[in-house]
Scaffold this active site. Structure first.
Site, PDB file in Angstrom:
ATOM      1  N   CYS A   1       0.938  -1.207   0.133  1.00  0.00           N
ATOM      2  CA  CYS A   1       0.058   0.070   0.150  1.00  0.00           C
ATOM      3  C   CYS A   1       0.817   1.412   0.094  1.00  0.00           C
ATOM      4  O   CYS A   1       0.381   2.313  -0.373  1.00  0.00           O
ATOM      5  CB  CYS A   1      -1.045  -0.019   1.330  1.00  0.00           C
TER       6      CYS A   1
ATOM      7  N   HIS B   1      -3.564   7.075   2.051  1.00  0.00           N
ATOM      8  CA  HIS B   1      -3.903   5.490   1.690  1.00  0.00           C
ATOM      9  C   HIS B   1      -5.242   5.403   2.023  1.00  0.00           C
ATOM     10  O   HIS B   1      -5.570   5.610   3.247  1.00  0.00           O
ATOM     11  CB  HIS B   1      -3.170   4.733   2.315  1.00  0.00           C
TER      12      HIS B   1
ATOM     13  N   ASN C   1      -9.979  -0.638  -0.654  1.00  0.00           N
ATOM     14  CA  ASN C   1      -8.742  -0.614  -0.350  1.00  0.00           C
ATOM     15  C   ASN C   1      -8.061  -0.934  -1.688  1.00  0.00           C
ATOM     16  O   ASN C   1      -8.083  -2.290  -1.911  1.00  0.00           O
ATOM     17  CB  ASN C   1      -8.217  -1.210   0.914  1.00  0.00           C
TER      18      ASN C   1
HETATM   19  O1  UT7 Z   1      -3.595  -1.316   3.399  1.00  0.00           O
HETATM   20  C1  UT7 Z   1      -3.417  -2.160   4.946  1.00  0.00           C
HETATM   21  C2  UT7 Z   1      -4.525  -3.230   4.544  1.00  0.00           C
HETATM   22  N1  UT7 Z   1      -5.091  -3.639   5.751  1.00  0.00           N
HETATM   23  C3  UT7 Z   1      -6.497  -2.929   5.886  1.00  0.00           C
HETATM   24  O2  UT7 Z   1      -6.949  -2.310   5.524  1.00  0.00           O
HETATM   25  C4  UT7 Z   1      -6.984  -3.451   7.356  1.00  0.00           C
HETATM   26  C5  UT7 Z   1      -7.001  -2.542   8.701  1.00  0.00           C
HETATM   27  N2  UT7 Z   1      -7.818  -2.924   9.473  1.00  0.00           N
HETATM   28  C6  UT7 Z   1      -9.261  -2.960   9.517  1.00  0.00           C
HETATM   29  O3  UT7 Z   1      -9.659  -2.216   8.648  1.00  0.00           O
HETATM   30  C7  UT7 Z   1     -10.070  -3.395  10.536  1.00  0.00           C
HETATM   31  O4  UT7 Z   1      -9.273  -4.140  11.702  1.00  0.00           O
HETATM   32  C8  UT7 Z   1     -10.916  -4.452  10.088  1.00  0.00           C
HETATM   33  C9  UT7 Z   1     -12.257  -3.581   9.195  1.00  0.00           C
HETATM   34  C10 UT7 Z   1     -10.445  -5.404   9.315  1.00  0.00           C
HETATM   35  C11 UT7 Z   1     -11.794  -5.044  11.403  1.00  0.00           C
HETATM   36  O5  UT7 Z   1     -12.488  -4.086  12.029  1.00  0.00           O
HETATM   37  P1  UT7 Z   1     -12.221  -4.308  13.679  1.00  0.00           P
HETATM   38  O6  UT7 Z   1     -12.876  -3.047  14.219  1.00  0.00           O
HETATM   39  O7  UT7 Z   1     -10.824  -4.399  14.039  1.00  0.00           O
HETATM   40  O8  UT7 Z   1     -13.064  -5.454  14.041  1.00  0.00           O
HETATM   41  P2  UT7 Z   1     -12.389  -6.918  14.563  1.00  0.00           P
HETATM   42  O9  UT7 Z   1     -11.154  -7.484  13.941  1.00  0.00           O
HETATM   43  O10 UT7 Z   1     -12.228  -6.514  16.201  1.00  0.00           O
HETATM   44  O11 UT7 Z   1     -13.607  -8.177  14.575  1.00  0.00           O
HETATM   45  C12 UT7 Z   1     -14.741  -8.188  15.082  1.00  0.00           C
HETATM   46  C13 UT7 Z   1     -15.590  -9.003  14.574  1.00  0.00           C
HETATM   47  C14 UT7 Z   1     -14.789 -10.476  14.911  1.00  0.00           C
HETATM   48  O12 UT7 Z   1     -15.927 -11.365  15.229  1.00  0.00           O
HETATM   49  P3  UT7 Z   1     -15.769 -11.838  16.832  1.00  0.00           P
HETATM   50  O13 UT7 Z   1     -14.500 -12.540  16.737  1.00  0.00           O
HETATM   51  O14 UT7 Z   1     -15.604 -10.688  17.672  1.00  0.00           O
HETATM   52  O15 UT7 Z   1     -16.834 -12.820  16.860  1.00  0.00           O
HETATM   53  C15 UT7 Z   1     -14.740 -10.715  13.321  1.00  0.00           C
HETATM   54  O16 UT7 Z   1     -14.817 -12.249  13.264  1.00  0.00           O
HETATM   55  O17 UT7 Z   1     -16.057  -8.980  13.534  1.00  0.00           O
HETATM   56  C16 UT7 Z   1     -15.875 -10.076  12.631  1.00  0.00           C
HETATM   57  N3  UT7 Z   1     -15.834  -9.749  11.277  1.00  0.00           N
HETATM   58  C17 UT7 Z   1     -16.717  -9.744  10.183  1.00  0.00           C
HETATM   59  N4  UT7 Z   1     -17.881  -9.705  10.605  1.00  0.00           N
HETATM   60  C18 UT7 Z   1     -18.952  -9.494   9.464  1.00  0.00           C
HETATM   61  C19 UT7 Z   1     -14.469  -9.679  10.563  1.00  0.00           C
HETATM   62  N5  UT7 Z   1     -14.689  -9.241   9.287  1.00  0.00           N
HETATM   63  C20 UT7 Z   1     -16.259  -9.338   9.017  1.00  0.00           C
HETATM   64  C21 UT7 Z   1     -17.070  -9.256   7.994  1.00  0.00           C
HETATM   65  N6  UT7 Z   1     -18.379  -9.433   8.536  1.00  0.00           N
HETATM   66  N7  UT7 Z   1     -16.411  -9.045   6.720  1.00  0.00           N
END
Ligand code: UT7
Length: 333
Positions: free
Chosen positions: A120, A260, A290
């Site tokens: 990225c 980004h 992204n």
């Molecule tokens: O350019 C760099 C590339 N990287 C990125 O762009 C990622 C950067 N990170 C993020 O954007 C965020 O961390 C995410 C959007 C990936 C996740 O958001 P978060 O607020 O950090 O959520 P989390 O990881 O704490 O997940 C919360 C819950 C989990 O469930 P449990 O374990 O609490 O039951 C995940 O399994 O949300 C679940 N989850 C989803 N639920 C519905 C993860 N992905 C999804 C999804 N739909 N697509």
């Protein structure tokens, strides 16, 4: 942060371009094949839809379309380009460089070229490489592309990653400021901290995990990510980069911040930590998700079209990603 270039040629941007594929993949479409919802994706990321390349499109196809628009914007012909740098982690193939095909298709008959792999951060790093090569006098007209077809390395069974990314390309033509007359390059930064292969990577296909039946069974050729670690890292480095610019130039000099396009919440948190209002940021993540190395490049052209690049004001472009890598490019428009 590096000082503005002194005693060398001044560099600017002569043309900008972007291209996104026609096919739209909405959150509602994703709901049909992974356990997710439009509400979750919009609340956690700000993404509503992303673009997906057609089967007969390659990363070079997208880059060429963006490059053509940048050439038209600059009023230049492909044959004038002396060097092509293509920032990508999803090139047409591991080698030869995608830049070679891009150069050929735009008619850059005498150009050199190479790919730059910094995920990225790729476009932002490539703009600095190009600017410094022009500043030194080695080259005078360089095409920089940021292009990705991430949909080809996404696991559409993994909801942690597949909802976040999309395909697209952006391009910029760097030349001496007397020709460009805008977008003066003032400097930037390139940083990295290794050992983060478990945080964000495409593990399979290289020398660490060459392609094998086992690598395919383990789905190692798809992107893997620990989203929360990336989230915290991104907010910290993005806010730090912006604070450095404020310290050096002052808040009032900044016209627009084009980060980004990673996640709306990351952008909001970083802007909050840097003490700046959201109306100073240009965002298009809702439309494209992204797009890795393409994201800042696409946003730069769209900010230009939207009249967000103000004459005489700073354009700050912070980027961060796998590596971990991070950095910024600073322009005065
Ligand atoms: O350019 C760099 C590339 N990287 C990125 O762009 C990622 C950067 N990170 C993020 O954007 C965020 O961390 C995410 C959007 C990936 C996740 O958001 P978060 O607020 O950090 O959520 P989390 O990881 O704490 O997940 C919360 C819950 C989990 O469930 P449990 O374990 O609490 O039951 C995940 O399994 O949300 C679940 N989850 C989803 N639920 C519905 C993860 N992905 C999804 C999804 N739909 N697509």
């Amino acid at each position: 942060m590096a000082d503005p270039l002194i005693g060398v040629r001044r560099v600017g941007i002569a043309g900008l371009g972007r291209y996104v594929p026609e096919k739209i993949l909405s959150n509602a479409d994703l709901e049909k094949f992974v356990d997710t919802s439009d509400e979750w994706i919009v609340q956690r990321t700000g993404i509503k839809e992303r673009r997906i390349a057609a089967k007969d499109q390659y990363t070079s196809t997208l880059a060429v379309a963006a490059a053509q628009q940048a050439l038209d914007d600059a009023g230049m012909k492909g044959e004038e380009i002396e060097l092509v740098i293509c920032a990508t982690v999803t090139g047409d193939q591991p080698f030869p460089a995608t830049a070679c095909r891009v150069g050929m298709e735009i008619g850059a008959k005498n150009a050199g070229g190479f790919d730059l792999a910094a995920a990225c951060s790729g476009f932002v790093f490539a703009t600095q490489v190009a600017s410094n090569m022009i500043a030194s006098g080695q080259y005078s007209k360089i095409l920089v592309c940021g292009a990705e077809i991430l949909s080809r390395i996404l696991d559409y069974k993994d909801r942690n990653t597949c909802v976040l990314f999309g395909d697209g390309a952006g391009a910029a033509i760097f030349t001496t400021l007397d020709i460009a007359q805008r977008g003066e390059y003032l400097g930037g930064s390139i940083s990295m901290k290794g050992g983060a292969e478990d945080v964000l990577a495409q593990p399979g296909g290289g020398s660490r995990h060459p392609a094998s039946l086992d690598s395919i069974e383990q789905r190692l050729h798809f992107m893997k990510m620990g989203g929360t670690k990336v989230f915290r890292f991104a907010v910290r480095v993005f806010a730090g980069l912006v604070r450095d610019v404020i310290e050096k130039y002052g808040k009032d000099e900044i016209g627009v911040i084009i980060p980004h396009q990673v996640n709306q919440r990351i952008i909001e948190s970083a802007m909050d930590q840097a003490g700046l209002p959201m109306d100073m940021v240009f965002c298009n993540i809702n439309k494209y998700g992204n797009t890795s190395a393409a994201s800042v490049a696409i946003a730069l052209r769209e900010a230009y079209d939207a009249g967000r690049l103000e004459k005489g004001k700073l354009v700050v472009m912070p980027a961060f990603g796998a590596g971990m890598s991070w950095g910024h490019t600073l322009l005065r428009w």
